[in-house]
Enzyme design. Sequence first.
Site, PDB file in Angstrom:
ATOM      1  N   TYR A  95       0.791  -1.227   0.000  1.00  0.00           N
ATOM      2  CA  TYR A  95       0.000   0.000   0.000  1.00  0.00           C
ATOM      3  C   TYR A  95       0.829   1.287   0.000  1.00  0.00           C
ATOM      4  O   TYR A  95       0.477   2.238  -0.709  1.00  0.00           O
ATOM      5  CB  TYR A  95      -0.993  -0.019   1.163  1.00  0.00           C
ATOM      6  N   GLU A 138      -8.876  -7.224   4.237  1.00  0.00           N
ATOM      7  CA  GLU A 138      -8.076  -8.300   3.650  1.00  0.00           C
ATOM      8  C   GLU A 138      -7.463  -9.185   4.718  1.00  0.00           C
ATOM      9  O   GLU A 138      -7.435 -10.417   4.578  1.00  0.00           O
ATOM     10  CB  GLU A 138      -6.999  -7.692   2.746  1.00  0.00           C
TER      11      GLU A 138
END
Length: 393
Positions: A95, A138
Amino acid sequence: MLTSQQRTIIKATVPLLETGGEALTRHFYAMMLEEYPEVRVLFNQAHQASGEQQRALANGVLMYARHIDQLEALGPLVGRIVNKHVSLQILPEHYPIVGNCLLRAIREVLGAEIATDEVIEAWGAAYGQLAEILIGAEESAYREHEQAQGGWRGSRDFKVTAKTVESEEVTSFHLAPVDGGAVLIQQPGQYIGLRMVIDGQEQRRNYSLSALGNGREYRISVKREAGGKVSNYLHDHIQIGDTLELFPPAGDFVLNPSDKPLALITAGVGITPALAMVEAARDSGRPIHFIHYARHGGVHAFKQWVEAQSRDYPQISCRFIYSEPRDGDQPHAEGMVSREQLAEWLPAERDLDAYFLGPKPFMATVKRHLQDIGVPAAQCRYEFFGPAAELDA
Protein backbone atom coordinates in the site's frame (compact mmCIF):
# COMPACT_ATOMS: atom_id res chain seq x y z
CA MET A 1 -8.54 10.81 10.25
CA LEU A 2 -9.73 13.13 7.51
CA THR A 3 -10.58 16.66 8.63
CA SER A 4 -13.71 18.42 7.38
CA GLN A 5 -11.49 20.73 5.33
CA GLN A 6 -9.75 17.77 3.71
CA ARG A 7 -13.11 16.21 2.86
CA THR A 8 -14.12 19.47 1.21
CA ILE A 9 -10.90 19.49 -0.82
CA ILE A 10 -11.40 15.88 -1.93
CA LYS A 11 -14.95 16.57 -3.13
CA ALA A 12 -13.84 19.76 -4.87
CA THR A 13 -11.12 17.98 -6.83
CA VAL A 14 -13.38 15.16 -8.07
CA PRO A 15 -14.30 17.04 -11.31
CA LEU A 16 -10.60 17.49 -12.07
CA LEU A 17 -9.98 13.77 -11.70
CA GLU A 18 -13.05 12.97 -13.76
CA THR A 19 -11.66 14.90 -16.72
CA GLY A 20 -8.16 13.46 -16.45
CA GLY A 21 -8.61 10.30 -14.40
CA GLU A 22 -7.42 7.77 -16.94
CA ALA A 23 -4.40 9.87 -17.98
CA LEU A 24 -3.50 10.21 -14.32
CA THR A 25 -3.78 6.49 -13.61
CA ARG A 26 -1.90 5.60 -16.79
CA HIS A 27 0.95 7.84 -15.62
CA PHE A 28 0.68 6.31 -12.15
CA TYR A 29 0.98 2.75 -13.44
CA ALA A 30 3.90 3.55 -15.73
CA MET A 31 5.76 5.20 -12.86
CA MET A 32 5.04 2.47 -10.33
CA LEU A 33 5.89 -0.48 -12.56
CA GLU A 34 9.12 1.19 -13.67
CA GLU A 35 10.33 2.15 -10.20
CA TYR A 36 8.96 -0.76 -8.17
CA PRO A 37 9.43 -3.96 -10.19
CA GLU A 38 8.50 -6.04 -7.13
CA VAL A 39 4.81 -5.17 -7.63
CA ARG A 40 4.67 -5.99 -11.34
CA VAL A 41 3.53 -9.54 -10.60
CA LEU A 42 0.36 -8.16 -9.03
CA PHE A 43 -0.81 -6.58 -12.30
CA ASN A 44 -1.94 -8.40 -15.43
CA GLN A 45 0.05 -6.94 -18.31
CA ALA A 46 -2.75 -7.68 -20.80
CA HIS A 47 -5.10 -5.53 -18.73
CA GLN A 48 -2.42 -2.84 -18.67
CA ALA A 49 -2.06 -2.87 -22.44
CA SER A 50 -5.82 -2.72 -23.03
CA GLY A 51 -6.31 0.09 -20.52
CA GLU A 52 -8.70 -1.99 -18.37
CA GLN A 53 -6.52 -1.69 -15.28
CA GLN A 54 -6.25 2.08 -15.61
CA ARG A 55 -9.99 2.53 -16.14
CA ALA A 56 -10.79 0.31 -13.18
CA LEU A 57 -8.50 2.25 -10.86
CA ALA A 58 -9.83 5.60 -12.10
CA ASN A 59 -13.37 4.40 -11.49
CA GLY A 60 -12.53 3.13 -8.01
CA VAL A 61 -10.75 6.33 -6.98
CA LEU A 62 -13.60 8.49 -8.25
CA MET A 63 -16.26 6.35 -6.58
CA TYR A 64 -14.36 6.62 -3.30
CA ALA A 65 -13.93 10.39 -3.62
CA ARG A 66 -17.58 10.97 -4.52
CA HIS A 67 -18.71 9.07 -1.43
CA ILE A 68 -16.02 10.26 0.97
CA ASP A 69 -18.75 11.29 3.45
CA GLN A 70 -20.76 8.06 3.08
CA LEU A 71 -18.43 5.17 2.35
CA GLU A 72 -21.27 2.69 2.88
CA ALA A 73 -22.72 4.04 -0.41
CA LEU A 74 -19.85 2.35 -2.27
CA GLY A 75 -21.89 -0.83 -2.01
CA PRO A 76 -20.27 -3.98 -3.42
CA LEU A 77 -17.24 -2.17 -4.90
CA VAL A 78 -15.14 -2.51 -1.73
CA GLY A 79 -15.94 -6.20 -1.36
CA ARG A 80 -15.09 -6.83 -5.01
CA ILE A 81 -11.73 -5.07 -4.63
CA VAL A 82 -10.95 -6.94 -1.41
CA ASN A 83 -11.66 -10.29 -3.05
CA LYS A 84 -9.43 -9.48 -6.03
CA HIS A 85 -6.66 -8.37 -3.68
CA VAL A 86 -6.98 -11.48 -1.53
CA SER A 87 -6.91 -13.77 -4.56
CA LEU A 88 -3.60 -12.20 -5.64
CA GLN A 89 -2.23 -11.89 -2.08
CA ILE A 90 -1.95 -8.11 -1.86
CA LEU A 91 -0.20 -7.36 1.45
CA PRO A 92 0.06 -4.27 3.72
CA GLU A 93 3.57 -3.49 2.48
CA HIS A 94 2.23 -2.91 -1.02
CA TYR A 95 0.00 0.00 0.00
CA PRO A 96 2.72 2.62 0.70
CA ILE A 97 4.15 1.99 -2.78
CA VAL A 98 0.77 2.59 -4.41
CA GLY A 99 0.07 5.65 -2.24
CA ASN A 100 3.41 7.28 -2.95
CA CYS A 101 3.04 6.81 -6.73
CA LEU A 102 -0.58 7.95 -6.75
CA LEU A 103 0.21 11.22 -4.98
CA ARG A 104 3.17 11.87 -7.26
CA ALA A 105 0.99 11.21 -10.30
CA ILE A 106 -1.67 13.64 -9.08
CA ARG A 107 0.98 16.36 -8.67
CA GLU A 108 2.73 15.65 -11.97
CA VAL A 109 -0.41 15.33 -14.12
CA LEU A 110 -2.51 18.12 -12.62
CA GLY A 111 0.44 20.42 -11.93
CA ALA A 112 1.58 22.12 -8.74
CA GLU A 113 -0.77 25.07 -9.30
CA ILE A 114 -3.81 22.78 -9.00
CA ALA A 115 -2.35 19.93 -6.97
CA THR A 116 -1.08 22.19 -4.21
CA ASP A 117 0.54 20.95 -1.03
CA GLU A 118 -2.85 21.25 0.65
CA VAL A 119 -4.51 19.12 -2.02
CA ILE A 120 -1.76 16.48 -1.87
CA GLU A 121 -2.01 16.38 1.91
CA ALA A 122 -5.79 15.86 1.69
CA TRP A 123 -5.44 13.07 -0.86
CA GLY A 124 -2.70 11.48 1.23
CA ALA A 125 -5.07 11.38 4.20
CA ALA A 126 -7.88 10.03 2.03
CA TYR A 127 -5.67 7.31 0.59
CA GLY A 128 -4.51 6.41 4.11
CA GLN A 129 -8.14 5.98 5.16
CA LEU A 130 -8.92 3.78 2.16
CA ALA A 131 -5.77 1.70 2.70
CA GLU A 132 -6.71 1.14 6.33
CA ILE A 133 -10.17 -0.08 5.32
CA LEU A 134 -8.82 -2.47 2.68
CA ILE A 135 -5.92 -3.80 4.78
CA GLY A 136 -8.28 -4.55 7.66
CA ALA A 137 -10.79 -6.33 5.43
CA GLU A 138 -8.08 -8.30 3.65
CA GLU A 139 -6.46 -9.41 6.89
CA SER A 140 -9.85 -10.66 8.09
CA ALA A 141 -10.16 -12.72 4.90
CA TYR A 142 -6.62 -14.11 5.20
CA ARG A 143 -7.27 -15.10 8.80
CA GLU A 144 -10.59 -16.69 7.91
CA HIS A 145 -8.95 -18.73 5.14
CA GLU A 146 -6.17 -19.84 7.46
CA GLN A 147 -8.51 -20.95 10.24
CA ALA A 148 -11.14 -22.68 8.08
CA GLN A 149 -11.27 -26.45 7.67
CA GLY A 150 -8.83 -27.28 4.86
CA GLY A 151 -7.76 -23.64 4.63
CA TRP A 152 -4.34 -22.02 4.44
CA ARG A 153 -2.63 -18.63 4.25
CA GLY A 154 -0.41 -17.64 1.34
CA SER A 155 0.47 -20.20 -1.33
CA ARG A 156 0.07 -23.98 -1.20
CA ASP A 157 1.42 -26.58 -3.60
CA PHE A 158 -1.10 -28.56 -5.67
CA LYS A 159 -0.41 -31.42 -8.07
CA VAL A 160 -2.17 -31.75 -11.42
CA THR A 161 -4.06 -35.06 -11.18
CA ALA A 162 -5.96 -34.81 -14.48
CA LYS A 163 -5.95 -32.65 -17.60
CA THR A 164 -9.03 -32.71 -19.82
CA VAL A 165 -9.67 -30.98 -23.14
CA GLU A 166 -13.17 -29.49 -22.94
CA SER A 167 -13.27 -27.68 -26.30
CA GLU A 168 -10.95 -26.26 -28.95
CA GLU A 169 -10.11 -23.44 -26.52
CA VAL A 170 -10.76 -24.69 -22.98
CA THR A 171 -8.82 -27.27 -20.95
CA SER A 172 -9.58 -28.35 -17.39
CA PHE A 173 -6.98 -29.02 -14.70
CA HIS A 174 -7.79 -31.08 -11.61
CA LEU A 175 -5.62 -30.01 -8.68
CA ALA A 176 -5.04 -31.90 -5.41
CA PRO A 177 -2.82 -30.67 -2.53
CA VAL A 178 0.67 -32.14 -2.45
CA ASP A 179 0.50 -32.43 1.34
CA GLY A 180 -2.49 -34.76 1.06
CA GLY A 181 -4.62 -32.66 3.38
CA ALA A 182 -8.15 -31.40 3.00
CA VAL A 183 -8.90 -28.26 1.00
CA LEU A 184 -11.19 -25.36 1.80
CA ILE A 185 -14.60 -25.89 0.21
CA GLN A 186 -15.28 -22.86 -1.93
CA GLN A 187 -18.65 -21.24 -2.50
CA PRO A 188 -20.16 -21.89 -5.95
CA GLY A 189 -18.94 -19.13 -8.28
CA GLN A 190 -15.64 -18.34 -6.57
CA TYR A 191 -12.20 -18.33 -8.20
CA ILE A 192 -8.70 -19.39 -7.19
CA GLY A 193 -5.43 -17.47 -7.32
CA LEU A 194 -2.52 -19.08 -9.18
CA ARG A 195 1.18 -18.19 -9.00
CA MET A 196 3.64 -19.39 -11.64
CA VAL A 197 7.16 -18.56 -12.83
CA ILE A 198 7.45 -18.49 -16.61
CA ASP A 199 10.77 -17.66 -18.30
CA GLY A 200 12.09 -16.41 -14.97
CA GLN A 201 9.18 -14.03 -14.37
CA GLU A 202 6.54 -14.51 -11.71
CA GLN A 203 2.93 -14.39 -12.93
CA ARG A 204 -0.33 -14.33 -10.93
CA ARG A 205 -3.77 -15.04 -12.33
CA ASN A 206 -7.32 -15.81 -11.19
CA TYR A 207 -9.33 -18.73 -12.57
CA SER A 208 -12.92 -19.64 -11.78
CA LEU A 209 -13.47 -22.95 -10.03
CA SER A 210 -15.57 -24.96 -12.44
CA ALA A 211 -16.78 -27.75 -10.15
CA LEU A 212 -18.54 -27.86 -6.81
CA GLY A 213 -16.14 -28.11 -3.86
CA ASN A 214 -15.62 -31.57 -2.38
CA GLY A 215 -12.90 -30.90 0.20
CA ARG A 216 -10.33 -32.96 -1.74
CA GLU A 217 -9.43 -31.11 -4.94
CA TYR A 218 -10.20 -28.16 -7.19
CA ARG A 219 -10.90 -27.90 -10.90
CA ILE A 220 -10.13 -24.89 -13.08
CA SER A 221 -11.07 -24.69 -16.75
CA VAL A 222 -8.77 -22.35 -18.65
CA LYS A 223 -9.40 -20.72 -22.02
CA ARG A 224 -6.37 -20.36 -24.26
CA GLU A 225 -6.15 -16.61 -24.83
CA ALA A 226 -4.39 -15.20 -27.89
CA GLY A 227 -1.07 -13.93 -26.57
CA GLY A 228 -1.94 -15.02 -23.03
CA LYS A 229 1.34 -15.95 -21.35
CA VAL A 230 -0.16 -18.00 -18.51
CA SER A 231 -3.09 -19.61 -20.32
CA ASN A 232 -0.89 -20.77 -23.20
CA TYR A 233 1.76 -22.10 -20.81
CA LEU A 234 -0.87 -24.08 -18.93
CA HIS A 235 -2.24 -25.57 -22.15
CA ASP A 236 1.11 -26.35 -23.74
CA HIS A 237 3.45 -27.22 -20.88
CA ILE A 238 1.63 -28.20 -17.69
CA GLN A 239 1.02 -31.95 -17.52
CA ILE A 240 -0.33 -34.50 -15.06
CA GLY A 241 2.05 -34.72 -12.11
CA ASP A 242 3.26 -31.13 -12.34
CA THR A 243 2.93 -28.82 -9.34
CA LEU A 244 1.20 -25.44 -9.21
CA GLU A 245 0.99 -22.88 -6.40
CA LEU A 246 -2.52 -21.84 -5.40
CA PHE A 247 -3.91 -19.15 -3.11
CA PRO A 248 -7.19 -19.83 -1.25
CA PRO A 249 -10.53 -19.34 -3.05
CA ALA A 250 -12.00 -15.84 -3.15
CA GLY A 251 -14.78 -13.90 -4.85
CA ASP A 252 -18.21 -12.53 -3.97
CA PHE A 253 -19.96 -13.66 -7.17
CA VAL A 254 -21.50 -16.64 -5.40
CA LEU A 255 -24.80 -18.48 -5.48
CA ASN A 256 -26.97 -17.08 -2.70
CA PRO A 257 -29.55 -19.25 -0.90
CA SER A 258 -32.96 -18.83 -2.52
CA ASP A 259 -36.00 -20.77 -3.66
CA LYS A 260 -36.69 -18.47 -6.63
CA PRO A 261 -36.19 -19.72 -10.19
CA LEU A 262 -32.52 -19.50 -11.15
CA ALA A 263 -31.30 -18.12 -14.50
CA LEU A 264 -27.68 -18.77 -15.47
CA ILE A 265 -26.78 -16.77 -18.59
CA THR A 266 -23.21 -17.20 -19.83
CA ALA A 267 -21.00 -16.64 -22.85
CA GLY A 268 -17.72 -18.32 -23.76
CA VAL A 269 -15.54 -19.32 -20.83
CA GLY A 270 -17.99 -17.46 -18.58
CA ILE A 271 -19.72 -20.82 -18.32
CA THR A 272 -17.18 -22.09 -15.78
CA PRO A 273 -18.52 -20.69 -12.47
CA ALA A 274 -22.08 -21.48 -13.57
CA LEU A 275 -21.23 -25.19 -13.60
CA ALA A 276 -20.62 -25.21 -9.85
CA MET A 277 -23.83 -23.22 -9.36
CA VAL A 278 -25.82 -25.86 -11.24
CA GLU A 279 -24.31 -28.60 -9.08
CA ALA A 280 -25.15 -26.68 -5.92
CA ALA A 281 -28.75 -25.89 -6.93
CA ARG A 282 -29.87 -28.99 -8.81
CA ASP A 283 -31.07 -30.92 -5.75
CA SER A 284 -33.05 -27.99 -4.37
CA GLY A 285 -35.91 -28.48 -6.80
CA ARG A 286 -35.89 -24.82 -7.89
CA PRO A 287 -36.30 -24.29 -11.64
CA ILE A 288 -32.95 -23.67 -13.36
CA HIS A 289 -32.73 -21.98 -16.75
CA PHE A 290 -29.27 -22.40 -18.30
CA ILE A 291 -28.69 -20.18 -21.35
CA HIS A 292 -25.25 -20.25 -22.98
CA TYR A 293 -23.83 -18.29 -25.94
CA ALA A 294 -20.83 -19.47 -27.99
CA ARG A 295 -19.42 -18.87 -31.45
CA HIS A 296 -19.92 -22.48 -32.54
CA GLY A 297 -19.92 -26.05 -31.28
CA GLY A 298 -16.16 -26.42 -31.50
CA VAL A 299 -15.59 -23.84 -28.76
CA HIS A 300 -18.64 -24.77 -26.69
CA ALA A 301 -17.18 -26.33 -23.53
CA PHE A 302 -19.23 -28.60 -21.26
CA LYS A 303 -22.14 -28.89 -23.70
CA GLN A 304 -22.65 -32.61 -23.04
CA TRP A 305 -22.42 -32.12 -19.28
CA VAL A 306 -25.09 -29.42 -19.24
CA GLU A 307 -27.34 -31.52 -21.50
CA ALA A 308 -26.94 -34.45 -19.11
CA GLN A 309 -28.00 -32.26 -16.19
CA SER A 310 -31.09 -31.27 -18.16
CA ARG A 311 -31.94 -34.93 -18.82
CA ASP A 312 -31.35 -36.07 -15.24
CA TYR A 313 -33.07 -33.17 -13.48
CA PRO A 314 -36.46 -32.25 -14.95
CA GLN A 315 -36.41 -28.76 -13.43
CA ILE A 316 -33.27 -27.84 -15.45
CA SER A 317 -33.74 -26.46 -18.97
CA CYS A 318 -30.91 -25.47 -21.29
CA ARG A 319 -30.63 -23.30 -24.38
CA PHE A 320 -27.53 -22.88 -26.57
CA ILE A 321 -27.07 -20.02 -29.04
CA TYR A 322 -24.25 -19.86 -31.61
CA SER A 323 -23.23 -16.67 -33.38
CA GLU A 324 -21.12 -18.43 -36.05
CA PRO A 325 -22.47 -22.00 -36.27
CA ARG A 326 -20.53 -24.59 -38.24
CA ASP A 327 -21.92 -27.34 -40.41
CA GLY A 328 -23.43 -29.96 -38.15
CA ASP A 329 -24.03 -27.64 -35.21
CA GLN A 330 -27.56 -27.78 -33.83
CA PRO A 331 -27.99 -24.83 -31.46
CA HIS A 332 -31.39 -23.81 -30.16
CA ALA A 333 -30.93 -20.44 -31.88
CA GLU A 334 -28.38 -18.45 -33.87
CA GLY A 335 -27.11 -14.93 -33.41
CA MET A 336 -26.41 -12.77 -30.37
CA VAL A 337 -28.22 -12.30 -27.08
CA SER A 338 -31.60 -10.63 -27.54
CA ARG A 339 -34.33 -9.30 -25.32
CA GLU A 340 -36.91 -11.40 -27.18
CA GLN A 341 -35.02 -14.63 -26.46
CA LEU A 342 -34.69 -13.91 -22.77
CA ALA A 343 -38.34 -12.88 -22.52
CA GLU A 344 -39.39 -16.17 -24.14
CA TRP A 345 -37.04 -18.53 -22.33
CA LEU A 346 -37.29 -17.13 -18.80
CA PRO A 347 -40.36 -17.57 -16.56
CA ALA A 348 -43.26 -15.22 -17.25
CA GLU A 349 -43.12 -14.31 -13.56
CA ARG A 350 -39.90 -12.28 -13.46
CA ASP A 351 -39.29 -12.72 -9.74
CA LEU A 352 -36.16 -14.80 -10.35
CA ASP A 353 -32.43 -14.77 -9.55
CA ALA A 354 -30.24 -14.10 -12.59
CA TYR A 355 -26.48 -14.69 -12.68
CA PHE A 356 -24.66 -13.77 -15.87
CA LEU A 357 -21.02 -13.90 -16.90
CA GLY A 358 -19.04 -13.38 -20.08
CA PRO A 359 -17.28 -10.58 -21.97
CA LYS A 360 -18.14 -7.12 -20.65
CA PRO A 361 -20.25 -6.03 -23.69
CA PHE A 362 -22.25 -9.26 -23.36
CA MET A 363 -22.89 -8.65 -19.67
CA ALA A 364 -23.92 -5.05 -20.29
CA THR A 365 -26.43 -6.24 -22.92
CA VAL A 366 -27.83 -8.99 -20.68
CA LYS A 367 -28.18 -6.55 -17.79
CA ARG A 368 -30.11 -4.10 -19.96
CA HIS A 369 -32.38 -6.79 -21.41
CA LEU A 370 -33.17 -8.28 -18.01
CA GLN A 371 -34.15 -4.87 -16.72
CA ASP A 372 -36.28 -4.27 -19.82
CA ILE A 373 -38.27 -7.48 -19.31
CA GLY A 374 -38.84 -6.80 -15.63
CA VAL A 375 -36.26 -8.81 -13.68
CA PRO A 376 -35.54 -6.83 -10.47
CA ALA A 377 -32.11 -5.17 -10.63
CA ALA A 378 -31.31 -6.37 -7.10
CA GLN A 379 -31.70 -9.96 -8.31
CA CYS A 380 -29.25 -9.60 -11.21
CA ARG A 381 -25.65 -10.51 -10.42
CA TYR A 382 -22.49 -10.54 -12.53
CA GLU A 383 -18.71 -10.77 -12.16
CA PHE A 384 -15.70 -9.38 -14.02
CA PHE A 385 -12.88 -11.47 -15.50
CA GLY A 386 -10.54 -8.50 -15.35
CA PRO A 387 -10.09 -5.57 -12.94
CA ALA A 388 -13.03 -4.52 -10.79
CA ALA A 389 -15.08 -1.82 -12.51
CA GLU A 390 -18.63 -0.71 -13.02
CA LEU A 391 -20.76 -2.28 -15.73
CA ASP A 392 -22.30 0.28 -18.06
CA ALA A 393 -25.61 -0.82 -19.47
